[in-house]
Design an enzyme around this catalytic site. Structure first.
Site, short mmCIF file in Angstrom:
data_model
loop_
_atom_site.label_atom_id
_atom_site.label_comp_id
_atom_site.label_asym_id
_atom_site.label_seq_id
_atom_site.Cartn_x
_atom_site.Cartn_y
_atom_site.Cartn_z
N ARG A 94 0.82 -1.21 0.00
CA ARG A 94 0.00 0.00 0.00
C ARG A 94 0.86 1.26 0.00
NH1 ARG A 94 -3.46 -2.51 4.76
NH2 ARG A 94 -1.38 -3.36 5.02
N SER A 132 -7.79 -4.12 7.20
CA SER A 132 -8.83 -4.81 7.96
C SER A 132 -9.00 -4.15 9.33
CB SER A 132 -8.47 -6.29 8.15
OG SER A 132 -8.35 -6.92 6.90
P1 ADP Z 1 -1.24 -9.84 7.20
O1 ADP Z 1 -1.60 -9.95 8.66
O2 ADP Z 1 -0.48 -11.02 6.68
O3 ADP Z 1 -0.62 -8.52 6.82
P2 ADP Z 1 -3.61 -8.87 5.89
O4 ADP Z 1 -4.92 -9.55 5.74
O5 ADP Z 1 -3.59 -7.60 6.67
O6 ADP Z 1 -2.65 -9.96 6.48
O7 ADP Z 1 -2.99 -8.55 4.46
C1 ADP Z 1 -2.73 -9.56 3.53
C2 ADP Z 1 -2.04 -8.96 2.32
O8 ADP Z 1 -2.89 -8.04 1.66
C3 ADP Z 1 -0.77 -8.15 2.66
O9 ADP Z 1 0.17 -8.34 1.63
C4 ADP Z 1 -1.24 -6.73 2.66
O10 ADP Z 1 -0.20 -5.83 2.35
C5 ADP Z 1 -2.27 -6.79 1.55
N1 ADP Z 1 -3.27 -5.75 1.70
C6 ADP Z 1 -4.02 -5.47 2.79
N2 ADP Z 1 -4.84 -4.43 2.56
C7 ADP Z 1 -4.60 -4.03 1.28
C8 ADP Z 1 -5.11 -2.98 0.45
N3 ADP Z 1 -6.00 -2.12 0.89
N4 ADP Z 1 -4.64 -2.90 -0.80
C9 ADP Z 1 -3.69 -3.75 -1.24
N5 ADP Z 1 -3.16 -4.75 -0.50
C10 ADP Z 1 -3.61 -4.88 0.73
#
Ligand code: ADP
Length: 165
Positions: A94, A132
């Site tokens: 991001r 999230s």
């Molecule tokens: P984690 O706890 O492994 O970071 P997440 O569910 O928060 O799990 O995120 C999973 C993946 O999705 C990560 O690579 C994160 O950078 C990506 N991600 C989360 N939110 C976004 C977004 N708004 N746009 C693009 N990628 C995202």
């Protein structure tokens, strides 16, 4: 068969995650959305609930060439990727803040499993601030998350809030 895994907590799946999934469709034959079983993070949704919700959202996506599946895992991402015979681990970036953490993870995963590449995809501008955690905070405080969370997921968040657990 070019299989990738897209690992994450997905607690819950946001439009940002969905955007990354859609961007990775032309790149692979199969993408496994790999939901990390992380009870210590005190998630809003159980891993089973998350898998079910993601499955329902994925069924709405038109994919002719790429298979989309959902699975859960605990332990090392590199081990799960190897077990799945994946050629790549997909992660979303991001902002610069993501880069430092992702770089460390990717280098560690490369050391653990040199044959698997981490593929970084840039977030859509409109979702670049969406996480999230932020969505849960805003939702819990009564703010609008419409357009940032898939409708079906928002409905599940409401159900969860109404049932009080
Ligand atoms: P984690 O706890 O492994 O970071 P997440 O569910 O928060 O799990 O995120 C999973 C993946 O999705 C990560 O690579 C994160 O950078 C990506 N991600 C989360 N939110 C976004 C977004 N708004 N746009 C693009 N990628 C995202």
């Amino acid at each position: 068969m070019r299989r990738a895994i897209f690992p994450g907590s997905f607690d819950p799946l946001t439009c940002g995650h969905l955007d990354i999934i859609e961007r990775s469709l032309p790149l692979f034959d199969e993408i496994v959305i790999a939901v990390l079983n992380n009870p210590e993070k005190n998630p809003m949704f159980s891993v089973e609930e998350r898998c079910e919700m993601i499955g329902a959202v994925l069924r709405e996506i038109e994919t002719e060439k790429c298979l989309l599946t959902v699975d859960s895992f605990s332990g090392l991402t590199a081990d799960f990727a190897r077990k799945k015979e994946a050629i790549a681990i997909v992660r979303g970036i991001r902002a610069v803040a993501d880069y430092e953490y992702e770089l460390r993870m990717a280098l560690m995963n490369r050391r653990l499993e040199p044959s698997i590449e981490t593929v970084f995809l840039l977030a859509a501008e409109e979702y670049s601030y969406v996480s999230s955690t932020l969505m849960k905070q805003v939702f819990t405080l009564g703010g609008r998350v419409e357009g940032l969370i898939p409708k079906a997921i928002e409905a599940k968040m409401r159900e969860k809030a109404d049932s009080g657990n």
